[in-house]
Design an enzyme around this catalytic site. Structure first.
Site, PDB file in Angstrom:
ATOM      1  N   THR A 185      63.275   5.922  21.168  1.00 21.20           N
ATOM      2  CA  THR A 185      61.893   5.462  21.048  1.00 21.20           C
ATOM      3  C   THR A 185      60.968   5.999  22.142  1.00 21.20           C
ATOM      4  OG1 THR A 185      62.433   3.456  22.297  1.00 21.20           O
ATOM      5  CG2 THR A 185      62.570   3.334  19.879  1.00 21.20           C
ATOM      6  N   LYS A 186      61.515   6.744  23.105  1.00 19.44           N
ATOM      7  CA  LYS A 186      60.671   7.305  24.162  1.00 19.44           C
ATOM      8  C   LYS A 186      59.760   8.404  23.598  1.00 19.44           C
ATOM      9  CE  LYS A 186      62.218   5.007  27.792  1.00 19.44           C
ATOM     10  NZ  LYS A 186      63.160   4.050  27.230  1.00 19.44           N
ATOM     11  N   ASN A 187      58.723   8.753  24.342  1.00 21.13           N
ATOM     12  CA  ASN A 187      57.814   9.803  23.885  1.00 21.13           C
ATOM     13  C   ASN A 187      58.564  11.090  23.583  1.00 21.13           C
ATOM     14  OD1 ASN A 187      56.182   7.749  24.988  1.00 21.13           O
ATOM     15  ND2 ASN A 187      54.518   9.176  25.402  1.00 21.13           N
TER      16      ASN A 187
END
Length: 374
Positions: A185-187
């Site tokens: 879910t990180k950039n």
């Protein structure tokens, strides 16, 4: 309309052909650990961040732990950090045997308040570990100035801030080491776990490479006690592709954040604020309600309108049950404690359609104007 908090499938659909071709090549190569993709990703990430060295590891938590271990931080040492973060920030310190010393946060940025750091420094303090929360850098000029004054190590927790910057310099390159997470879910997210450590010292990078692979300099020859924390080839292949898109995705996040801020102006909500010289990449778009009761009611209302939201984070790290043995009590960091009862993260991801942004904003507005369907 149903709006998820994040939509990883939407991103995958845009790069599906590239990703599947890259994964197929890895599968056909027979090299699944520590291969060419890992080496190339390290080089490409270092080049993007303008870091001298980049060492991939198994996840962001290990990046923090191995950075601390590389500086021989352990029992008897103290590390100053923020209480308002994912628990891994504090856990990484405890894993070394050192003690996390929590300093309160700035209410506008949610990051470590530099003005309160020096009063917590003792003769046992070894390092400062600031977190670049939600995608906005902490005030690294002030933090590094304090660290230099007291001869302290600075290890940046940039796990939510890949591509962010401060005064034109990328997150993860201000301190002695920078730590990144590539949780999906990180950039910049992998298709599983992954992490990275950046630094400017070649000897330090060499030591971290040893630590990530059981302290092994060569096969079955171990010069120090390490762990198994390696990024696999499939994850590295995926991250190499996504790295090409990170600037465009971060720009889109800023655009959506600007839309939210414009649409939600005038409501009894505190909207995200960006510090001067900070390059916010909005890993999370975090608003503040007046109290926990209002937040709970807003969460319920948004859920009834098909909108998934999240709370990052519902209590300071030191109030977690797993930290009770340290003896920290409620009231230690009043700002962090207050904000933990107020913060709420709205959906935001680069693929989010304009109508979805509008639906979220209209639903929030409807809540504050008396409820009912938006």
């Amino acid at each position: 309309m149903r709006i998820p908090f994040v939509d990883l499938k939407a991103q995958y659909s845009l790069i599906r052909t590239e990703v599947e071709e890259a994964i197929q090549k890895v599968l056909e190569s027979g090299q699944y650990v520590m291969g060419d993709n890992v080496a190339e990703f390290e080089h490409e990430a270092a080049d993007y961040l303008q870091a001298a060295e980049a060492v991939s590891v198994g996840n962001g938590s290990d990046a923090l732990y191995l950075s601390l271990k590389a500086f021989d931080i352990g029992p008897g040492d103290e590390v100053i950090t923020t209480p308002f973060s994912f628990v891994a920030t504090g856990d990484s310190i405890l894993r070394t045997g050192a003690v996390p010393v929590f300093v309160d946060i700035d209410p506008d940025s949610f990051n470590l308040d530099p003005q309160q750091i020096e009063e917590r420094i003792t003769n046992r303090t070894k390092a400062i570990l600031p977190v670049h929360l939600y995608g906005q850098c902490a005030l690294m000029d002030k933090i590094t100035e304090i660290a230099n004054k007291h001869s302290l190590i600075v290890i940046e927790d940039a796990c939510q801030a890949f591509g962010s910057g401060f005064s034109g310099q990328k997150a993860g390159t201000w301190g002695h080491a920078g730590c990144f997470s590539f949780f999906p879910t990180k950039n910049l997210g992998a298709f599983g776990d992954g992490g990275m450590i950046t630094c400017s010292n070649r000897d330090l990078a060499k030591k971290i490479r040893l630590l990530r692979e059981h302290g092994s300099e060569s096969r079955y020859h171990h010069t120090m006690l390490g762990i198994n924390s390696r990024l696999d080839e499939i994850q590295a292949a995926v991250l190499r592709i996504k790295l090409r898109y990170i600037d465009a995705w971060n720009r889109k996040r800023r655009e959506i954040a600007a839309q939210y801020s414009s649409l939600l102006q005038g409501l009894p909500l505190v909207l995200p604020q960006t510090k001067p010289a900070a390059d916010h990449i909005y890993h999370l778009f975090t608003v503040r309600t007046s109290d926990s009761r209002e937040r709970t009611e807003l969460i319920t209302f948004l859920g009834q309108n098909g909108i998934q939201v999240s709370v990052h984070y519902p209590k300071p790290i030191y109030l977690q049950p797993s930290y009770q043995q340290l003896g920290y009590k409620q009231g230690l960091c009043p700002v962090a404690e207050q904000l933990s009862q107020q913060v709420l993260c709205l959906p935001l991801y680069p693929e989010m359609a304009g109508k979805a942004v509008l639906h979220v904003a209209r639903s929030v507005i409807a809540f504050y104007k008396g409820g009912g369907d938006s």
